[in-house]
Design a protein around this motif. Structure first.
Motif, PDB file in Angstrom:
ATOM      1  N   PHE A 195       7.491  -6.492  -4.719  1.00 28.58           N
ATOM      2  CA  PHE A 195       6.059  -6.219  -4.553  1.00 28.58           C
ATOM      3  C   PHE A 195       5.670  -6.319  -3.084  1.00 28.58           C
ATOM      4  N   GLY A 196       6.248  -7.301  -2.378  1.00 29.09           N
ATOM      5  CA  GLY A 196       5.995  -7.411  -0.949  1.00 29.09           C
ATOM      6  C   GLY A 196       6.461  -6.179  -0.191  1.00 29.09           C
ATOM      7  N   MET A 197       7.630  -5.666  -0.561  1.00 33.08           N
ATOM      8  CA  MET A 197       8.120  -4.446   0.079  1.00 33.08           C
ATOM      9  C   MET A 197       7.200  -3.263  -0.229  1.00 33.08           C
ATOM     10  N   ALA A 198       6.649  -3.241  -1.455  1.00 38.66           N
ATOM     11  CA  ALA A 198       5.734  -2.166  -1.823  1.00 38.66           C
ATOM     12  C   ALA A 198       4.460  -2.214  -0.977  1.00 38.66           C
ATOM     13  N   ILE A 199       3.986  -3.410  -0.649  1.00 37.82           N
ATOM     14  CA  ILE A 199       2.809  -3.535   0.215  1.00 37.82           C
ATOM     15  C   ILE A 199       3.106  -2.992   1.605  1.00 37.82           C
ATOM     16  N   ALA A 200       4.309  -3.298   2.112  1.00 36.64           N
ATOM     17  CA  ALA A 200       4.712  -2.762   3.417  1.00 36.64           C
ATOM     18  C   ALA A 200       4.776  -1.234   3.379  1.00 36.64           C
ATOM     19  N   VAL A 201       5.312  -0.687   2.287  1.00 38.54           N
ATOM     20  CA  VAL A 201       5.376   0.774   2.127  1.00 38.54           C
ATOM     21  C   VAL A 201       3.964   1.357   2.050  1.00 38.54           C
ATOM     22  N   LEU A 202       3.068   0.672   1.339  1.00 37.89           N
ATOM     23  CA  LEU A 202       1.675   1.118   1.264  1.00 37.89           C
ATOM     24  C   LEU A 202       1.062   1.189   2.655  1.00 37.89           C
ATOM     25  N   HIS A 203       1.290   0.158   3.460  1.00 35.40           N
ATOM     26  CA  HIS A 203       0.739   0.153   4.815  1.00 35.40           C
ATOM     27  C   HIS A 203       1.252   1.351   5.612  1.00 35.40           C
ATOM     28  N   LEU A 204       2.556   1.556   5.610  1.00 41.04           N
ATOM     29  CA  LEU A 204       3.137   2.656   6.382  1.00 41.04           C
ATOM     30  C   LEU A 204       2.689   4.011   5.851  1.00 41.04           C
ATOM     31  N   GLY A 205       2.662   4.131   4.511  1.00 41.10           N
ATOM     32  CA  GLY A 205       2.265   5.404   3.922  1.00 41.10           C
ATOM     33  C   GLY A 205       0.807   5.738   4.191  1.00 41.10           C
ATOM     34  N   ALA A 206      -0.083   4.752   4.032  1.00 45.18           N
ATOM     35  CA  ALA A 206      -1.504   4.994   4.270  1.00 45.18           C
ATOM     36  C   ALA A 206      -1.772   5.296   5.737  1.00 45.18           C
ATOM     37  N   ALA A 207      -1.084   4.577   6.643  1.00 48.42           N
ATOM     38  CA  ALA A 207      -1.313   4.766   8.075  1.00 48.42           C
ATOM     39  C   ALA A 207      -0.845   6.132   8.558  1.00 48.42           C
ATOM     40  N   ASN A 208       0.200   6.651   7.946  1.00 48.34           N
ATOM     41  CA  ASN A 208       0.807   7.885   8.456  1.00 48.34           C
ATOM     42  C   ASN A 208       0.566   9.116   7.584  1.00 48.34           C
ATOM     43  N   LEU A 209       0.348   8.908   6.285  1.00 49.36           N
ATOM     44  CA  LEU A 209       0.264  10.052   5.368  1.00 49.36           C
ATOM     45  C   LEU A 209      -1.019  10.076   4.546  1.00 49.36           C
ATOM     46  N   GLY A 210      -1.841   9.039   4.671  1.00 45.72           N
ATOM     47  CA  GLY A 210      -3.083   8.989   3.914  1.00 45.72           C
ATOM     48  C   GLY A 210      -2.996   8.057   2.719  1.00 45.72           C
ATOM     49  N   SER A 211      -4.164   7.664   2.208  1.00 44.88           N
ATOM     50  CA  SER A 211      -4.234   6.680   1.129  1.00 44.88           C
ATOM     51  C   SER A 211      -3.566   7.133  -0.168  1.00 44.88           C
ATOM     52  N   PRO A 212      -3.823   8.357  -0.664  1.00 43.51           N
ATOM     53  CA  PRO A 212      -3.192   8.745  -1.944  1.00 43.51           C
ATOM     54  C   PRO A 212      -1.670   8.675  -1.901  1.00 43.51           C
ATOM     55  N   ILE A 213      -1.077   9.179  -0.815  1.00 45.89           N
ATOM     56  CA  ILE A 213       0.378   9.148  -0.715  1.00 45.89           C
ATOM     57  C   ILE A 213       0.864   7.718  -0.521  1.00 45.89           C
TER      58      ILE A 213
END
Length: 267
Positions: free
Chosen positions: A220-238
């Protein structure tokens, strides 16, 4: 229809959707044993809806910053689990659960004082899980007794998560992404597991669910890190989709590895 009434109706709809996710997950947890229950409990059934609703109201930068604040809070959650697991072997629900909540609140209060980078958040998780996973291992293997549900179980769980969503959605605009990210990770599912199961089946079986959740929480912690990177670079939905996919793939992998260990090679 006035804007205030429209906002209230939309807020109630969000609360109901989030509550339905958590109630369903917690019921499955009760009936599937500590191992499968832990894998379900560590899916983003509480934080996920909160972040989805935040993404509706805010831009991708807000979500990315909120995820940075959530990442070290995940480390606080595993220490909360360790506190409960150890104390629940010999102590009452009030002592065990109260101490666990105190640990989480204390650590979250410290976390909010700092601006966390992705590297620092990941380091906090690696250190926390490196300490807690070995300490929790001895408490994992306890048989889950049959649980009889009581009339107030579902309303209580629904009220817990609905309240969390209401707080996150209603306050996010003025508390900012850091506080919103911390509140979104309040351990609603683990709280309901402790409060509901401990009085019925005792501390050790309840603790087994939380002890088995350690590896799932790491994912789950790794998923939060992925969420941060994905939202910062590709947008919230992705970013949200990538974070959810990370959780699901991680937990399915844990489930598959667990099944492989149970297979006895033919002689």
């Amino acid at each position: 229809m006035s804007l205030d009434l429209l906002f209230l109706l939309f807020l109630l709809l969000r609360m109901a959707i989030a509550a339905a996710f958590v109630v369903t997950a917690s019921i499955i947890t009760e009936r599937s044993g500590p191992v499968i229950g832990a894998l379900i409990a560590t899916l983003p059934v509480s934080a996920g809806p909160s972040y989805v609703f935040l993404a509706i109201d805010h831009d991708a930068t807000f979500i990315a910053q909120g995820a940075l604040a959530s990442l070290p809070v995940n480390a606080a959650t595993i220490f909360m689990c360790l506190t409960y697991v150890v104390l629940s072997q010999r102590h009452t629900l009030v002592v065990s659960c109260g101490s666990a909540f105190a640990v989480w609140i204390g650590m979250a209060s410290i976390i909010r004082q700092f601006d966390w980078s992705l590297t620092a958040g990941l380091a906090a998780n690696l250190i926390a899980f490196g300490i807690c996973i070995p300490l929790l291992a001895r408490y994992r293997h306890v048989k889950m007794p049959l649980v009889s549900r009581r009339w107030y179980d579902v309303p209580m769980r629904a009220a817990l998560v609905a309240t969390l969503v209401a707080i996150v959605v209603s306050t996010s605009s003025w508390v900012g992404p850091r506080i919103s990210g911390i509140i979104a990770l309040f351990p609603v599912v683990f709280s309901s597991i402790m409060v509901i199961l401990h009085p019925r089946i005792g501390g050790p079986p309840t603790a087994a669910v939380l002890a088995n959740s350690a590896w799932g929480l790491l994912g789950f912690g790794m998923a939060i890190a992925v969420l941060h990177l994905g939202a910062a670079n590709l947008g919230s939905p992705i970013g949200l989709s990538m974070g959810l996919a990370t959780c699901i793939v991680w937990n399915l992998t844990l489930w598959w590895l667990g099944r492989r260990k149970k297979v006895v090679p033919a002689k």
